[in-house]
Write an enzyme that holds these catalytic residues in place. Structure first.
Site, PDB file in Angstrom:
ATOM      1  N   ASP A  46      -8.173   4.014   1.449  1.00 31.77           N
ATOM      2  CA  ASP A  46      -7.333   4.371   2.564  1.00 31.77           C
ATOM      3  C   ASP A  46      -8.112   4.752   3.663  1.00 31.77           C
ATOM      4  O   ASP A  46      -8.559   5.801   3.572  1.00 31.77           O
ATOM      5  CB  ASP A  46      -6.396   5.241   1.704  1.00 31.77           C
ATOM      6  CG  ASP A  46      -5.084   5.351   2.753  1.00 31.77           C
ATOM      7  OD1 ASP A  46      -5.102   4.942   4.014  1.00 31.77           O
ATOM      8  OD2 ASP A  46      -4.373   5.967   2.284  1.00 31.77           O
ATOM      9  N   CYS A  62       0.762  -1.180  -0.038  1.00 31.24           N
ATOM     10  CA  CYS A  62       0.018  -0.092  -0.052  1.00 31.24           C
ATOM     11  C   CYS A  62       0.944   1.426   0.101  1.00 31.24           C
ATOM     12  O   CYS A  62       1.913   1.218  -0.492  1.00 31.24           O
ATOM     13  CB  CYS A  62      -1.191  -0.064   1.183  1.00 31.24           C
ATOM     14  SG  CYS A  62      -0.134  -0.082   2.702  1.00 31.24           S
ATOM     15  N   ASN A 107       2.368   1.612   4.242  1.00 32.68           N
ATOM     16  CA  ASN A 107       2.547   0.168   4.976  1.00 32.68           C
ATOM     17  C   ASN A 107       2.420   0.137   6.529  1.00 32.68           C
ATOM     18  O   ASN A 107       3.025  -0.594   7.194  1.00 32.68           O
ATOM     19  CB  ASN A 107       4.213  -0.431   4.668  1.00 32.68           C
ATOM     20  CG  ASN A 107       4.460  -1.828   5.064  1.00 32.68           C
ATOM     21  OD1 ASN A 107       5.575  -2.009   5.333  1.00 32.68           O
ATOM     22  ND2 ASN A 107       3.513  -2.505   5.111  1.00 32.68           N
TER      23      ASN A 107
HETATM   24  P1  4NP Z   1      -1.714   2.677   4.175  1.00 30.64           P
HETATM   25  O1  4NP Z   1      -2.409   4.162   4.840  1.00 30.64           O
HETATM   26  O2  4NP Z   1      -1.094   3.128   2.756  1.00 30.64           O
HETATM   27  O3  4NP Z   1      -2.777   1.751   4.041  1.00 30.64           O
HETATM   28  O4  4NP Z   1      -0.762   2.438   5.212  1.00 30.64           O
HETATM   29  C1  4NP Z   1      -1.617   5.264   4.824  1.00 30.64           C
HETATM   30  C2  4NP Z   1      -0.583   5.426   5.850  1.00 30.64           C
HETATM   31  C3  4NP Z   1       0.129   6.631   5.976  1.00 30.64           C
HETATM   32  C4  4NP Z   1      -0.149   7.699   5.144  1.00 30.64           C
HETATM   33  C5  4NP Z   1      -0.840   7.288   4.087  1.00 30.64           C
HETATM   34  C6  4NP Z   1      -1.599   6.326   4.070  1.00 30.64           C
HETATM   35  N1  4NP Z   1       0.490   8.977   5.179  1.00 30.64           N
HETATM   36  O5  4NP Z   1       0.258   9.795   4.291  1.00 30.64           O
HETATM   37  O6  4NP Z   1       1.450   9.169   6.183  1.00 30.64           O
END
Ligand code: 4NP
Length: 170
Positions: free
Chosen positions: A140, A16, A19
């Site tokens: 997300d 993703c 992560n």
């Molecule tokens: P993930 O979710 O891709 O499902 O792990 C996210 C985690 C952190 C961020 C974006 C999406 N971020 O922008 O820090």
């Protein structure tokens, strides 16, 4: 260079953006289901992010809490996906279309032994057959409301169950 796994073994990497939410849930659920089926020794299951902001971090507490409530422990530490993953994994599954585009660029940088198959995770979702647009993405949950994690959990659970059935090593 990492040795490719033998054919009685299957390696799979969930990817993703950060992560810390979606792909750690997929890694944890897939590991849980394979273990429950007595089949964990035949799988290598890992997760990574296309970004590096959360390198070394455990999964988001909301993801861990949701998984724990369903009997699944998330033990991952965040890392960034790289070209070498395309030679060490059989299958790389992107959690959304943006992750897929980013991974296709990483794949293009990888060498001739980069033989991993790159696909969208929800291609295996029994409730997303024939879906297009957003219906192909795992949403997300990071910036959303708490129950976004429950929705992602359910999606991940049924999709990993299908992956276990159709991608099992022979
Ligand atoms: P993930 O979710 O891709 O499902 O792990 C996210 C985690 C952190 C961020 C974006 C999406 N971020 O922008 O820090």
């Amino acid at each position: 260079m990492t040795e490719r796994t033998p054919s009685d073994h299957r390696s799979i990497l969930f990817v993703c953006l950060g992560n810390i939410c979606r792909s750690p849930m997929a890694e944890g659920v897939m590991t849980h289901l394979a273990t429950e089926a007595g089949d964990a020794h035949r799988w290598t299951i890992d997760s990574a992010g296309t970004g590096s902001w959360h390198e070394g971090e455990r999964a988001d507490p909301r993801a861990r809490e949701t998984a724990a409530r369903n009997g699944v422990e998330l033990t991952s530490r965040a890392r960034q996906a790289g070209p070498e993953d395309f030679s060490s994994f059989d299958l790389i599954l992107a959690m959304d279309r943006s992750n897929l585009d980013d991974l296709a660029r990483v794949q293009a940088e990888a060498g001739a032994d980069a033989t991993a198959t790159l696909r969208l995770f929800r291609e295996y979702d029994p409730e997303a057959e024939g879906a297009d647009g957003d219906g192909r993405d795992v949403p997300d949950p990071y910036f959303g409301v708490a129950d976004g994690f429950d929705e992602v959990y359910e999606m991940v659970r049924r999709t990993c169950q299908r992956i276990l059935e159709v991608e099992a090593p022979s």
